[in-house]
Design a protein around this motif. Structure first.
Motif, PDB file in Angstrom:
ATOM      1  N   ASN A   1      -3.348  -7.060  -9.750  1.00 34.12           N
ATOM      2  CA  ASN A   1      -2.012  -6.823  -8.740  1.00 34.12           C
ATOM      3  C   ASN A   1      -0.767  -6.736  -9.296  1.00 34.12           C
ATOM      4  O   ASN A   1       0.066  -6.335  -8.605  1.00 34.12           O
ATOM      5  CB  ASN A   1      -2.219  -7.935  -7.447  1.00 34.12           C
ATOM      6  CG  ASN A   1      -1.948  -9.248  -8.219  1.00 34.12           C
ATOM      7  OD1 ASN A   1      -1.428  -9.523  -9.106  1.00 34.12           O
ATOM      8  ND2 ASN A   1      -2.413 -10.420  -7.417  1.00 34.12           N
TER       9      ASN A   1
ATOM     10  N   ALA B   1       3.964 -12.386  -1.044  1.00 39.28           N
ATOM     11  CA  ALA B   1       4.504 -11.189  -2.141  1.00 39.28           C
ATOM     12  C   ALA B   1       5.300 -11.843  -3.155  1.00 39.28           C
ATOM     13  O   ALA B   1       6.189 -12.844  -2.921  1.00 39.28           O
ATOM     14  CB  ALA B   1       4.981  -9.980  -1.281  1.00 39.28           C
TER      15      ALA B   1
ATOM     16  N   PRO C   1       3.014  -3.310  -4.717  1.00 40.70           N
ATOM     17  CA  PRO C   1       3.189  -3.276  -3.149  1.00 40.70           C
ATOM     18  C   PRO C   1       1.730  -2.477  -2.749  1.00 40.70           C
ATOM     19  O   PRO C   1       0.970  -2.946  -1.370  1.00 40.70           O
ATOM     20  CB  PRO C   1       4.236  -2.675  -2.866  1.00 40.70           C
ATOM     21  CG  PRO C   1       5.267  -2.803  -3.950  1.00 40.70           C
ATOM     22  CD  PRO C   1       4.286  -2.892  -5.077  1.00 40.70           C
ATOM     23  N   GLU C   2       1.447  -1.265  -3.456  1.00 42.57           N
ATOM     24  CA  GLU C   2       0.302  -0.539  -2.822  1.00 42.57           C
ATOM     25  C   GLU C   2      -0.931  -1.488  -3.125  1.00 42.57           C
ATOM     26  O   GLU C   2      -1.850  -0.981  -2.149  1.00 42.57           O
ATOM     27  CB  GLU C   2       0.085   0.748  -3.674  1.00 42.57           C
ATOM     28  CG  GLU C   2       0.054   0.766  -5.033  1.00 42.57           C
ATOM     29  CD  GLU C   2       1.532   0.175  -5.678  1.00 42.57           C
ATOM     30  OE1 GLU C   2       1.263   1.143  -7.012  1.00 42.57           O
ATOM     31  OE2 GLU C   2       2.378  -0.023  -5.389  1.00 42.57           O
TER      32      GLU C   2
ATOM     33  N   ARG D   1      -1.326  -4.820  -2.603  1.00 41.99           N
ATOM     34  CA  ARG D   1      -1.205  -5.638  -1.531  1.00 41.99           C
ATOM     35  C   ARG D   1      -1.748  -5.080  -0.516  1.00 41.99           C
ATOM     36  O   ARG D   1      -2.241  -5.609   0.499  1.00 41.99           O
ATOM     37  CB  ARG D   1       0.198  -6.257  -1.648  1.00 41.99           C
ATOM     38  CG  ARG D   1       0.313  -7.610  -0.478  1.00 41.99           C
ATOM     39  CD  ARG D   1       1.513  -8.340  -0.626  1.00 41.99           C
ATOM     40  NE  ARG D   1       1.354  -9.578   0.079  1.00 41.99           N
ATOM     41  CZ  ARG D   1       1.043 -10.608  -0.167  1.00 41.99           C
ATOM     42  NH1 ARG D   1       0.675 -10.748  -1.498  1.00 41.99           N
ATOM     43  NH2 ARG D   1       1.061 -11.768   0.312  1.00 41.99           N
ATOM     44  N   GLN D   2      -0.947  -3.772  -0.023  1.00 46.14           N
ATOM     45  CA  GLN D   2      -1.449  -3.356   1.231  1.00 46.14           C
ATOM     46  C   GLN D   2      -2.881  -2.930   1.514  1.00 46.14           C
ATOM     47  O   GLN D   2      -3.374  -2.970   2.723  1.00 46.14           O
ATOM     48  CB  GLN D   2      -0.469  -1.742   1.093  1.00 46.14           C
ATOM     49  CG  GLN D   2      -0.795  -1.052   2.574  1.00 46.14           C
ATOM     50  CD  GLN D   2      -0.475  -1.796   3.770  1.00 46.14           C
ATOM     51  OE1 GLN D   2       0.500  -2.694   3.945  1.00 46.14           O
ATOM     52  NE2 GLN D   2      -1.134  -1.809   4.957  1.00 46.14           N
TER      53      GLN D   2
ATOM     54  N   THR E   1      -4.316  -6.507   2.628  1.00 45.38           N
ATOM     55  CA  THR E   1      -3.501  -6.712   3.864  1.00 45.38           C
ATOM     56  C   THR E   1      -4.200  -6.035   5.029  1.00 45.38           C
ATOM     57  O   THR E   1      -4.528  -6.478   6.201  1.00 45.38           O
ATOM     58  CB  THR E   1      -1.837  -6.729   3.967  1.00 45.38           C
ATOM     59  OG1 THR E   1      -1.600  -5.343   3.532  1.00 45.38           O
ATOM     60  CG2 THR E   1      -1.476  -7.682   3.182  1.00 45.38           C
ATOM     61  N   ALA E   2      -4.504  -4.765   4.509  1.00 50.94           N
ATOM     62  CA  ALA E   2      -5.219  -3.723   5.621  1.00 50.94           C
ATOM     63  C   ALA E   2      -6.659  -4.321   5.901  1.00 50.94           C
ATOM     64  O   ALA E   2      -7.022  -4.194   7.080  1.00 50.94           O
ATOM     65  CB  ALA E   2      -4.994  -2.335   5.437  1.00 50.94           C
TER      66      ALA E   2
END
Length: 488
Positions: free
Chosen positions: A417, A449, A455-456, A458-459, A462-463
């Protein structure tokens, strides 16, 4: 020009004798006091959490670089194995006791080198400095330099003892074996090891000016230093995993990206702040004694310089990267502590200030990272039930505490990550994270975060949490709230 022997009077100077039982007991007591607040804490520092988890996995058949990936030498994980074979509570205490013993023994050898250099009156203070200073640099637990500083200082003691003795080559060879051992705990010992080898060649040239013999001796020293690493490579090659070993241990380092500029600036400022007093004290100690061996003093000063250069060259500059500098730094600082101008007031005042500041740092870090009670609550929320665990971000010690299975060989969250690891681990981060989630882990753990996170990536997680998981717990760990998700 012959090397300077140690004058008999230097062994008789006050403080220059072999340490008494009371002095050894004092060093041990201070070491225990400096670390007692962290004994039994499973979350002292992220690196040693992973070392423990990897060592525990090795007991179950996992092979580093193949089944669980990292770029640390295998010797470090082998070092943790005796402790990791115990139940978690006792295993934590065991590795922390091992680290404390290593700290004490290293401090005693720091004092020994100081006495050889003619700084006997400050030798005890130099040893105490080595015991308290690591707490300022995240060295309160089992960070790798706490362990590899011991074979390095033992090698230094052999080199100083060698001089022009008839058995100097044997002592030099043993010293380089110790350097090789240290390199199998962490490869950064290479920089100091190169200096050690060059000093041994200098000793040999001054004793016997024969170029051919010098070249042969140098080749032997290099071979001895590399032998442990070659043995590790041979083991993996015999199992058809030579490429995996080479990539993890060496090639992957070159592929790492830089940390954010602000983070690097803070790291550099921290190291300068904490190490500069030792540099100043070493500089102030120059020319302060005529006792002992001038060669020993020269060796220690140059070793100090080599350690600093190694720190600068290695990059990233995390605070614990400064731990190897403390060994020659504290030995040289003994000259300051033993100087008549400083030893009565200023020297003791510096040690007291450092010791108090170190305990403040330990307390601040404990509050920031969490403690054993918070970790126990988080582990309970994760549970030991069926199904695998995925720590997307957070402490890897959860694998050891819950004994849940893993779904990837990339256990360190940063490997999947953090931006600095993108393209550096032999796998595409996004693809591996998607593969892990497709395997349907029963529990997923996420911290908030953080700086340096992609960020991508983590996205993606989270999705998946919103689609397939439900939030079952949020538990505090220091300054953060850790979210625990279970599959619907």
């Amino acid at each position: 020009m012959p090397m300077s022997p140690i004058p008999p009077s230097s062994q008789a100077q006050r403080g220059g004798r072999v340490p008494t039982f009371a002095q050894v007991a004092l060093i041990a007591a201070i070491a225990l006091l400096a670390r007692i607040m962290t004994f039994g804490d499973p979350v002292i520092q992220v690196d040693e959490e992973f070392y423990y988890v990897t060592a525990q996995a090795m007991w179950r058949g996992a092979l580093p670089y193949i089944d669980i990936w990292d770029r640390k030498p295998i010797g470090l994980f082998l070092l943790y194995m005796p402790a990791a074979g115990l139940p978690l509570r006792w295993g934590l205490l065991a590795y922390q006791a091992m680290a404390t013993l290593s700290l004490i023994l290293t401090a005693l050898l720091v004092a020994h080198l100081a006495r050889r250099a003619g700084w006997g009156r400050g030798a005890l203070a130099g040893a105490i400095a080595y015991v308290v200073w690591p707490d300022l640099l995240n060295g309160v637990g089992g960070q790798s330099p706490i362990f590899y500083n011991l074979p390095m200082v033992a090698a230094a003691a052999l080199i100083v003892a060698a001089g022009e003795r008839r058995d100097r080559r044997v002592l030099g060879g043993l010293a380089m074996v110790l350097v090789g051992t240290a390199m199998q705990i962490k490869y950064t010992a290479l920089f100091e090891g190169i200096f050690f080898g060059l000093w041994l060649l200098r000793q040999e040239w001054r004793a016997v000016r024969r170029p051919v013999m010098l070249a042969a001796y140098g080749a032997i020293l290099v071979a001895l230093a590399l032998a442990p690493t070659v043995a590790a490579y041979g083991f993996y090659a015999a199992h058809g995993q030579a490429d995996a070993f080479v990539f993890a241990n060496f090639a992957s380092i070159a592929h790492r990206n830089a940390n954010p500029l602000g983070e690097m600036a803070r790291n550099i400022a921290t190291l300068v702040l904490i190490l500069s007093p030792l540099v100043a004290m070493a500089f102030a100690a120059r020319g302060g004694t005529r006792d002992g061996s001038p060669d020993a003093r020269g060796f220690l000063y140059l070793w100090f310089a080599a350690a600093v250069i190694g720190l600068v060259l290695f990059g990233t500059w995390f605070d614990h990267y400064g731990l190897p500098v403390l060994v020659p730094g504290c030995a040289c600082a003994a000259g300051f502590f033993g100087n008549a101008r400083f030893r009565r007031r200023l020297g003791p005042a510096i040690l007291v200030i450092v010791a108090l500041a170190a305990q403040i740092v330990v307390q601040v870090n404990l509050r920031a990272r969490g403690d054993a009670a918070q970790f126990a609550a988080l582990s309970e929320a994760v549970g030991r039930g069926p199904g695998c665990l995925y720590v997307y971000s957070g402490t890897t010690m959860l694998y050891a505490a819950t004994e849940r299975c893993r779904l990837s060989r990339y256990v360190v969250p940063a490997h999947l990550n953090r931006a600095r690891e993108s393209g550096a681990t032999g796998v595409d981060q996004a693809s591996e994270v998607r593969r892990i989630l497709a395997a349907r882990p029963a529990v997923v753990v996420m911290r908030p975060a953080f700086s340096g996170e992609r960020p991508e990536i983590r996205q993606i997680v989270t999705a998946a949490m919103a689609r397939d998981y439900r939030l079952v717990a949020v538990r505090p760990m220091g300054h953060e709230a850790i979210a625990v998700y279970r599959r619907r």
